[in-house]
Scaffold this active site. Structure first.
Site, PDB file in Angstrom:
ATOM      1  CB  CYS A   1      -4.381  -1.568   4.502  1.00  0.00           C
ATOM      2  SG  CYS A   1      -3.474  -1.449   6.071  1.00  0.00           S
TER       3      CYS A   1
ATOM      4  CD  GLU B   1      -2.593   1.203   2.671  1.00  0.00           C
ATOM      5  OE1 GLU B   1      -3.670   1.809   2.687  1.00  0.00           O
ATOM      6  OE2 GLU B   1      -2.129   0.592   3.664  1.00  0.00           O
TER       7      GLU B   1
ATOM      8  CE  LYS C   1      -7.501   1.464   3.330  1.00  0.00           C
ATOM      9  NZ  LYS C   1      -6.318   2.045   4.009  1.00  0.00           N
TER      10      LYS C   1
END
Length: 257
Positions: free
Chosen positions: A140, A41, A108
């Site tokens: 994440c 990321e 995301k």
């Protein structure tokens, strides 16, 4: 397909330094046989909340991924702060660059903590077919939300999860990667950074490649390294045939509605 997760440190907010550091690591992963190389990321900036850290869609970070993919004839992926509208907050965007010049994007869904005020949320999962594998990326903090993984499971063979996951919660990272693999009967590739971020956050790596049965096929501790494993859509299908509980989950959901 052989997939590599490059577990690397990140130079804070210095794209050019990170490109220079990562190019040899991508080359090493390809030299080891990788057909898809996953970076972390925010591989080019670190998990920065600095205003103005975003870049245009197709900017220098995605150009780096595309150049590496073209040079080595493989797929290369990672996330970067991208904005599709000048003046708007960026997305934390997963970019999957292909050797033929194509690029696929996932944004995301679940910004974490202060990220909510500095980044926009995406609108939904994205699944891409690469080399006979159905690949769904998440990023994440998305890992904590089982429902989005469940929703994508019927059309997914491999989840890719790049991260900047902090050391104090490292056992959550490892446990959740295995849980997402077991409950969705799919491979999960978790690629986490190592080192200390510009805000002082420590990262332990713990990158894993997990089988559809939850077995650790490859893993790494807190140093820069590459984890590598073969993934096979036929193994996903066979696992789901042996233990066909995904269908039961859908039936129960239908019954409740």
């Amino acid at each position: 397909m052989k997939i590599a997760a490059v577990q690397h440190d990140i130079v804070w907010e210095d794209r050019d330094a990170n490109f220079a550091r990562l190019a040899p690591q991508v080359a090493r992963a390809v030299g080891a046989g990788a057909e898809l190389v996953l970076l972390t990321e925010t591989f080019s900036t670190g998990f920065s909340m600095t205003p103005g850290i975003g870049e245009p869609e197709g900017g220098p970070s995605s150009e780096f991924l595309a150049a590496q993919a073209a040079e080595h004839g493989v797929w290369v992926a990672g996330t970067c702060p991208e904005t599709d509208v000048e003046g708007e907050l960026p997305y934390n965007t997963f970019v999957l660059a292909g050797p033929d010049g194509t690029a696929h994007r996932y944004r995301k869904l679940h910004p974490f903590a202060d990220e909510r005020t500095r980044f926009r949320s995406g609108t939904g999962p994205v699944t891409v077919e690469v080399g006979g594998l159905r690949i769904t990326p998440f990023i994440c903090y998305d890992l904590r939300f089982a429902d989005v993984f469940w929703g994508a499971a019927p059309d997914t063979d491999v989840y890719l999860v790049p991260a900047n996951w902090p050391s104090p919660r490292r056992h959550h990272w490892s446990a959740l990667l295995q849980a997402r693999a077991i409950e969705n009967q799919a491979y999960v590739v978790g690629c986490n950074r190592v080192g200390t971020a510009g805000d002082g956050t420590e990262h332990a790596g713990d990158s894993h490649i997990v089988s559809p049965m939850g077995d650790l096929l490859a893993t790494a501790s807190g140093v820069e390294t590459i984890v590598l494993a073969d993934v096979d859509a036929a193994e996903v299908a066979a696992t789901r045939d042996r233990f066909p509980f995904l269908g039961d989950r859908r039936h129960l959901a239908d019954r409740k509605s």
